[in-house]
Design an enzyme around this catalytic site. Structure first.
Site, PDB file in Angstrom:
ATOM      1  N   CYS A   1     -30.210  -1.904  13.461  1.00 11.89           N
ATOM      2  CA  CYS A   1     -29.297  -1.426  12.740  1.00 11.89           C
ATOM      3  C   CYS A   1     -29.899  -0.636  11.524  1.00 11.89           C
ATOM      4  CB  CYS A   1     -28.417  -2.560  12.246  1.00 11.89           C
ATOM      5  SG  CYS A   1     -27.088  -1.972  10.841  1.00 11.89           S
TER       6      CYS A   1
ATOM      7  N   TYR B   1     -22.693   8.656  13.614  1.00 12.84           N
ATOM      8  CA  TYR B   1     -21.555   7.974  14.404  1.00 12.84           C
ATOM      9  C   TYR B   1     -20.428   8.445  14.353  1.00 12.84           C
ATOM     10  CZ  TYR B   1     -24.912   3.946  13.622  1.00 12.84           C
ATOM     11  OH  TYR B   1     -25.725   3.091  13.697  1.00 12.84           O
TER      12      TYR B   1
END
Length: 313
Positions: free
Chosen positions: A53, A184
């Site tokens: 992440c 994203y």
């Protein structure tokens, strides 16, 4: 996600989308700050992270840069995202939760709020004695480490100095939607229009950044700041994961001379290199079934900057 403290459905990478198929990111739920650094350290602080992440890796880098490694414990989830979200386990570099009975990250949220509704994300800054979440917003945690815990570390490093705050805030804003979240927005777009918008914004900004780093060593001013951490975590994942899986394949970061030199410059700093785990990044992103149903993890790419990493390639 959790609804009133109960896990309701399988983990889904698309948090929310608008009517045009644009990816929308969830806001963080826990945003407390530390008012008394000494008391917080005495009560015990733990950082829950995933090496895959980028948001969590921001906090790991800051922890290392500010000399907080002996003050704040770290527990690491496995990189693969399963039906129940982040799981603690045995993947190399992962750990257990440090709390009896807690197997998944979402259980940290229900320990803190039994009726919690929302996604269970990392990073999480945890109050060990209080047995609860302090904060789950990476931007806040950077400031907690830099500012709130300054009486503890008293570091020469200042990631958010007064003289540069306005410039740092402006730079952070300029890269968030276009680059940090832009990858994203492209990867999880559910319409051609949404994808095209994200790609245009992303590569326009990368071109501008490449020009900037042909003339400058750092993002803001003439020193390392939190803006460098924010940009680095996206750049270092770009060629490894986003370029292929998220279809951000107009160019690679290795195609940009300024950005490539900047990435390597930061990777020469131990705090950046040791908190970059390519094995977790690839295993994690390529475990997203919605984007990679076969679950096959590619062998490549082999990148020049791998030489700065001591493990996890």
């Amino acid at each position: 996600m959790l609804v009133n403290g109960q896990w309701q459905s399988k983990w889904d990478p698309v948090q929310k989308k608008d009517s045009e198929g644009r990816f929308i990111r969830q806001s963080s739920a826990f945003t407390n700050r530390i008012l008394n650094a000494q008391t917080a350290v005495e009560n015990g602080l733990r950082l829950y992270v995933a090496y895959i992440c980028p948001w969590a890796t921001r906090t790991l880098i800051a922890r290392s840069l500010l000399g907080l490694e002996q003050v704040i414990e770290v527990n690491v989830v496995e990189p693969q995202l399963g039906d129940f979200g982040w799981k603690f386990g045995s993947f190399p570099g992962a750990t257990n939760s440090g709390i009896e009975g807690v197997e998944f990250a979402h259980q940290l949220y229900t320990k803190t709020d039994k009726q919690y509704t929302g996604r269970a994300t990392v990073p999480v800054l945890w109050d060990i004695e209080g047995d609860k979440i302090i904060n789950n917003e990476s931007a806040d945690i950077l400031r907690i480490f830099n500012d709130d815990l300054r009486p503890i570390h008293n570091s020469d490093v200042n990631l958010y100095p007064d003289a540069l705050k306005a410039e740092i805030d402006a730079f952070n804003e300029s890269i968030y939607d276009s680059v940090n979240n832009g990858v994203y927005r492209a990867g999880f777009a559910s319409s051609q229009q949404a994808y095209d918008e994200a790609m245009a914004s992303l590569f326009d900004r990368l071109e501008t950044l490449d020009e900037h780093f042909q003339q400058n060593d750092y993002a803001v001013g003439n020193q390392l700041t939190e803006s460098d951490i924010r940009l680095f975590v996206t750049l270092v994942r770009f060629d490894v994961a986003y370029h292929g899986l998220f279809k951000t394949n107009v160019k690679s970061i290795s195609d940009y001379s300024g950005l490539s030199a900047y990435l390597e410059r930061l990777l020469k700093i131990d705090a950046f290199a040791k908190n970059t785990r390519v094995d977790h990044i690839k295993a994690g992103y390529y475990s997203i079934k919605a984007l990679n149903p076969s679950q096959i993890v590619p062998k490549g790419p082999q990148l020049d900057w791998f030489k700065y990493l001591s493990k996890g390639v």
